[in-house]
Design a protein around this motif. Structure first.
Motif, PDB file in Angstrom:
ATOM      1  N   LYS A  23      27.382  18.312  41.473  1.00  0.00           N
ATOM      2  CA  LYS A  23      27.642  16.956  40.966  1.00  0.00           C
ATOM      3  C   LYS A  23      26.923  15.879  41.762  1.00  0.00           C
ATOM      4  CE  LYS A  23      31.928  16.626  43.644  1.00  0.00           C
ATOM      5  NZ  LYS A  23      33.409  16.497  43.571  1.00  0.00           N
ATOM      6  N   ASN A  24      26.287  16.264  42.887  1.00  0.00           N
ATOM      7  CA  ASN A  24      25.605  15.276  43.730  1.00  0.00           C
ATOM      8  C   ASN A  24      24.097  15.462  43.796  1.00  0.00           C
ATOM      9  OD1 ASN A  24      28.051  13.964  44.646  1.00  0.00           O
ATOM     10  ND2 ASN A  24      28.407  15.740  45.963  1.00  0.00           N
ATOM     11  N   GLN A  39      25.385   2.329  48.636  1.00  0.00           N
ATOM     12  CA  GLN A  39      24.217   3.158  48.342  1.00  0.00           C
ATOM     13  C   GLN A  39      22.971   2.607  49.032  1.00  0.00           C
ATOM     14  OE1 GLN A  39      23.400   3.469  44.180  1.00  0.00           O
ATOM     15  NE2 GLN A  39      21.863   5.053  44.421  1.00  0.00           N
ATOM     16  N   TYR A  60      20.002  13.540  48.653  1.00  0.00           N
ATOM     17  CA  TYR A  60      20.988  14.620  48.741  1.00  0.00           C
ATOM     18  C   TYR A  60      20.257  15.952  48.666  1.00  0.00           C
ATOM     19  CZ  TYR A  60      25.231  17.319  48.115  1.00  0.00           C
ATOM     20  OH  TYR A  60      26.253  18.217  48.285  1.00  0.00           O
ATOM     21  N   ASP A  75      30.595  21.775  44.113  1.00  0.00           N
ATOM     22  CA  ASP A  75      30.703  20.526  44.868  1.00  0.00           C
ATOM     23  C   ASP A  75      29.340  19.888  45.087  1.00  0.00           C
ATOM     24  OD1 ASP A  75      33.408  20.858  44.989  1.00  0.00           O
ATOM     25  OD2 ASP A  75      33.402  21.767  46.986  1.00  0.00           O
ATOM     26  N   ASP A  76      28.319  20.727  45.234  1.00  0.00           N
ATOM     27  CA  ASP A  76      26.967  20.202  45.428  1.00  0.00           C
ATOM     28  C   ASP A  76      26.312  19.833  44.092  1.00  0.00           C
ATOM     29  OD1 ASP A  76      26.962  20.480  48.215  1.00  0.00           O
ATOM     30  OD2 ASP A  76      26.489  22.615  48.051  1.00  0.00           O
ATOM     31  N   ASN A  99      21.778  12.496  43.371  1.00  0.00           N
ATOM     32  CA  ASN A  99      21.862  11.390  44.325  1.00  0.00           C
ATOM     33  C   ASN A  99      20.648  11.395  45.238  1.00  0.00           C
ATOM     34  OD1 ASN A  99      24.331  10.756  43.230  1.00  0.00           O
ATOM     35  ND2 ASN A  99      25.508  11.746  44.857  1.00  0.00           N
TER      36      ASN A  99
END
Length: 406
Positions: free
Chosen positions: A349-350, A185, A356, A346-347, A353
């Protein structure tokens, strides 16, 4: 001879072979004597020590020997002898101590041999057990050495540690995993930050170089300065966000809780963002309940403004935004719902971040750095709360901030 006589003879022969001898006197003369008997032996020899329940007396001669019946023992040189007085004479049974010494010597060496075998067996078993016990520790040390050398993908094989070390191996693997994730990360964060900083810098340099090549009109200079200013503003916002996240990572991120009405703060944020929404024809509807609680007003206002700004940016023209504040299960729940295009699973869950962005091209044009939701989540977590997101792709997205009431 009958069977009993044969068995008796065989048994006596075996005893004689082991050094045992038998002598029988009858009327003062030797009536029977086995092989291996000593020459100097007689029932009237001195030193015979009688043993009987009624009396214990040292015998002095055959006269007293024949006065009572009993069993006596004595040492005759190296021979241990027992005498039995019978009505007709004496029966002597003896054995040489040389035979006993030989047997004891053999027994001694047997004990020594057995001791050596036991010690060797114990050493072998101990070595095997120690090797098996040390094998997981050696594996852990080897893995730690590889990780220290830079290979963060290494893990300890937990299948080979079924004992108490298994839990330690699991904890170490979890630690190594988090360490690997942290480094990954960090590398990604540095690369993304460098990329974000490079773009506005490239714009400033290109515009400045173009303006210096030849003389321009005031309007062109003003346009160049405006572009450089916008790029600098973007860099300033990015740097502030990076500093905010750096404080989160270092543990210096703190919230100053004070008693207040969180519903009133959300209403203030809605009124602040309403003109921006109306500019795009977006309707803002609110259902806000006043809730008294302790919270950091400035930080919560930052989160709400970020959620409302995203709802305006990523909404359709003439869309709607629904803002609600209510109390649920001893929690204050603030939700912001839009009617935009939504986010793919799919996007989704991110989205928390760092750096992102769902639509990178669109977000970069709108000046987004991809750090707003990450900072918002850190603020909510500092309040011991949760920031959740759900989306119906094509129909809109809802963000919910849950803060515990204290």
């Amino acid at each position: 001879m009958d069977r009993l006589q044969v068995e008796g003879s065989d048994r006596l022969a075996r005893h004689e072979a082991n050094g045992l001898y038998v002598i029988y006197w009858r009327r003062g003369e030797i009536f029977y004597k086995t092989k291996g008997s000593p020459e100097s032996v007689a029932p009237s020899d001195r030193g015979v020590e009688p043993r009987r329940p009624e009396d214990e007396t040292n015998l002095q001669g055959p006269e007293r020997d024949n006065q009572f019946e009993g069993v006596f023992y004595r040492w005759n040189g190296k021979h241990r002898e027992f005498l039995q007085h019978t009505p007709r004479g004496w029966l002597l049974t003896g054995i040489s101590t040389d035979v006993i010494d030989e047997h004891m010597a053999v027994f001694k060496w047997q004990l020594i041999g057995l001791g050596v075998i036991v010690i060797a067996f114990g050493v072998a078993v101990g070595w095997i057990m120690a090797t098996r016990a040390m094998k997981p520790i050696v594996a852990m040390s080897s893995t730690a050495t590889k990780i220290a050398a830079g290979d963060l993908s290494q893990r300890i094989d937990e299948t080979s540690t079924k004992n108490e070390l298994g839990q330690l191996a699991h904890v170490l693997n979890d630690t190594f995993g988090r360490l690997d994730s942290s480094f990954e990360q960090q590398v990604r964060f540095t690369a993304d930050a460098s990329h974000e900083m490079r773009t506005p810098l490239a714009v400033i340099l290109a515009k400045s170089e173009l303006a210096l090549v030849r003389e321009r009109t005031p309007e062109k200079y003003q346009e160049t300065i405006k572009t450089c200013y916008d790029s600098a503003q973007h860099m300033s916002s990015l740097i502030e966000s990076l500093l905010e996240l750096a404080r989160v990572d270092s543990g210096e991120f703190k919230v100053q809780r004070e008693q207040g009405n969180i519903g009133l703060e959300v209403s203030t944020c809605v009124d602040m963002l309403r003109p921006l929404a109306e500019k795009r024809g977006i309707t803002v509807e609110s259902d806000i309940q006043g809730i008294e609680m302790e919270f950091d007003a400035q930080r919560i206002r930052q989160v709400v403004i970020n959620l409302l700004s995203n709802a305006v940016k990523y909404n359709h023209e003439q869309g709607k935004i629904f803002v609600r504040v209510r109390k649920e299960n001893n929690e204050a729940v603030i939700s912001v719902q839009d009617t935009g295009p939504g986010i793919k699973p799919d996007d989704l869950k991110n989205i928390f971040n760092r750096f992102y962005r769902v639509d990178k091209s669109r977000n970069s044009k709108q000046g987004s750095t991809g750090l707003g939701l990450a900072i918002s989540q850190a603020i909510v977590q500092a309040h011991e709360g949760r920031l959740e997101a759900e989306s119906d792709f094509g129909a809109g997205t809802t963000f919910r901030m849950r803060l515990p009431l204290k």
